[in-house]
Write a protein that holds these residues in place. Sequence first.
Motif, PDB file in Angstrom:
ATOM      1  N   SER A  49      43.440  31.531  43.395  1.00 59.28           N
ATOM      2  CA  SER A  49      44.490  31.344  44.688  1.00 59.28           C
ATOM      3  C   SER A  49      43.676  30.171  45.611  1.00 59.28           C
ATOM      4  O   SER A  49      44.339  29.358  46.170  1.00 59.28           O
ATOM      5  CB  SER A  49      44.731  32.455  45.211  1.00 59.28           C
ATOM      6  N   SER A  50      42.425  30.374  45.863  1.00 59.81           N
ATOM      7  CA  SER A  50      41.419  29.658  46.386  1.00 59.81           C
ATOM      8  C   SER A  50      41.255  28.109  46.102  1.00 59.81           C
ATOM      9  O   SER A  50      41.165  27.319  47.147  1.00 59.81           O
ATOM     10  CB  SER A  50      40.108  30.318  46.935  1.00 59.81           C
ATOM     11  N   GLN A  51      41.653  28.015  44.957  1.00 63.81           N
ATOM     12  CA  GLN A  51      41.521  26.597  44.486  1.00 63.81           C
ATOM     13  C   GLN A  51      42.687  25.946  44.334  1.00 63.81           C
ATOM     14  O   GLN A  51      43.184  24.753  44.152  1.00 63.81           O
ATOM     15  CB  GLN A  51      40.900  26.454  42.896  1.00 63.81           C
ATOM     16  N   GLY A  52      43.774  26.792  44.570  1.00 61.66           N
ATOM     17  CA  GLY A  52      45.304  26.453  44.419  1.00 61.66           C
ATOM     18  C   GLY A  52      45.769  25.847  43.031  1.00 61.66           C
ATOM     19  O   GLY A  52      46.605  25.011  42.763  1.00 61.66           O
ATOM     20  N   LEU A  53      45.209  26.472  41.931  1.00 66.62           N
ATOM     21  CA  LEU A  53      45.708  26.212  40.499  1.00 66.62           C
ATOM     22  C   LEU A  53      46.946  26.789  40.339  1.00 66.62           C
ATOM     23  O   LEU A  53      47.328  27.810  40.939  1.00 66.62           O
ATOM     24  CB  LEU A  53      44.589  26.861  39.751  1.00 66.62           C
ATOM     25  N   GLN A  54      47.624  26.179  39.438  1.00 64.69           N
ATOM     26  CA  GLN A  54      48.903  26.650  38.994  1.00 64.69           C
ATOM     27  C   GLN A  54      48.611  27.708  37.994  1.00 64.69           C
ATOM     28  O   GLN A  54      47.599  28.315  37.549  1.00 64.69           O
ATOM     29  CB  GLN A  54      49.670  25.469  38.253  1.00 64.69           C
ATOM     30  N   ASP A  55      49.908  28.620  37.847  1.00 64.39           N
ATOM     31  CA  ASP A  55      50.047  29.761  37.024  1.00 64.39           C
ATOM     32  C   ASP A  55      49.359  29.366  35.644  1.00 64.39           C
ATOM     33  O   ASP A  55      48.474  30.219  34.867  1.00 64.39           O
ATOM     34  CB  ASP A  55      51.113  30.295  36.915  1.00 64.39           C
ATOM     35  N   GLY A  56      49.809  28.064  34.913  1.00 62.66           N
ATOM     36  CA  GLY A  56      49.340  28.021  33.716  1.00 62.66           C
ATOM     37  C   GLY A  56      47.876  27.481  33.524  1.00 62.66           C
ATOM     38  O   GLY A  56      47.383  27.319  32.394  1.00 62.66           O
ATOM     39  N   GLN A  57      47.229  27.296  34.566  1.00 60.36           N
ATOM     40  CA  GLN A  57      45.799  26.871  34.441  1.00 60.36           C
ATOM     41  C   GLN A  57      45.003  28.217  34.577  1.00 60.36           C
ATOM     42  O   GLN A  57      43.646  28.205  34.794  1.00 60.36           O
ATOM     43  CB  GLN A  57      45.349  25.978  35.694  1.00 60.36           C
ATOM     44  N   CYS A  58      45.655  29.328  34.689  1.00 65.78           N
ATOM     45  CA  CYS A  58      44.944  30.613  34.565  1.00 65.78           C
ATOM     46  C   CYS A  58      45.438  31.469  33.579  1.00 65.78           C
ATOM     47  O   CYS A  58      46.392  31.408  33.101  1.00 65.78           O
ATOM     48  CB  CYS A  58      45.447  31.576  35.990  1.00 65.78           C
ATOM     49  N   LEU A  59      44.530  32.343  33.002  1.00 63.98           N
ATOM     50  CA  LEU A  59      44.596  33.234  31.852  1.00 63.98           C
ATOM     51  C   LEU A  59      44.133  34.539  31.988  1.00 63.98           C
ATOM     52  O   LEU A  59      43.083  34.476  32.415  1.00 63.98           O
ATOM     53  CB  LEU A  59      44.224  32.574  30.377  1.00 63.98           C
ATOM     54  N   LEU A  60      44.971  35.453  31.815  1.00 63.52           N
ATOM     55  CA  LEU A  60      44.278  36.853  31.888  1.00 63.52           C
ATOM     56  C   LEU A  60      43.781  37.192  30.459  1.00 63.52           C
ATOM     57  O   LEU A  60      44.636  37.263  29.599  1.00 63.52           O
ATOM     58  CB  LEU A  60      45.009  38.019  32.529  1.00 63.52           C
ATOM     59  N   VAL A  61      42.818  37.847  30.073  1.00 66.19           N
ATOM     60  CA  VAL A  61      42.458  38.276  28.930  1.00 66.19           C
ATOM     61  C   VAL A  61      41.950  39.923  28.900  1.00 66.19           C
ATOM     62  O   VAL A  61      40.811  40.013  29.597  1.00 66.19           O
ATOM     63  CB  VAL A  61      41.128  37.490  28.249  1.00 66.19           C
TER      64      VAL A  61
END
Length: 186
Positions: free
Chosen positions: A109-121
């Motif tokens: 959130s603090s970097q303003g990344l899009q959902d596609g740039q995040c992955l939960l493992v």
Amino acid sequence: MFKAKILFVGPNESGKTVLANFLSDMSENLGGEYRPTQGVRIVEFESQPEGSADNKTCEVELWDCSGDFKFESCWPALMKDSSGVVIVFNPDVPSHLKEIERWHSMFVSSQGLQDGQCLLVAHHKPGSGVEEGRLPLASHLSRLPLIHSNLEKEPEDMRQAFCRYLGNVVTAMSESREREEMSIIT
């Protein structure tokens, strides 16, 4: 060739280093006793992103970040110019499910990344009895891509999922670069 800086973050003892070593084909610390990462460890390798526009090889800089909050003052420097964030947690540890909200807030959130740039493992350690399935995630986290990792049973599933994720990151980087170029032209 794109160069992607990917941060591996999450609670202590969630399996970040084991996954980083696996994805980069390093054998160091694959099993054995737990040795916590001190600060950050950077692993570089090439990977084939799946589904990106040009589908070329991508240079990956994987930043295996310590889950210890004593290194929190260093995290802003680690985040600089990152292309994506992978939040690794152990679904067998109830506190990890609560902690991932904090990791998401600090690194995504603090970097303003899009959902596609995040992955939960959800990394299942050897011998874990937890079945893959829906996890009780906060609503804003439930829309993020989630994969279950079990290097003991199906290691190549993790590698394929990472390549798909890397494709999303490369696409986002490419779109960002195009927008930047267009803003210069106009």
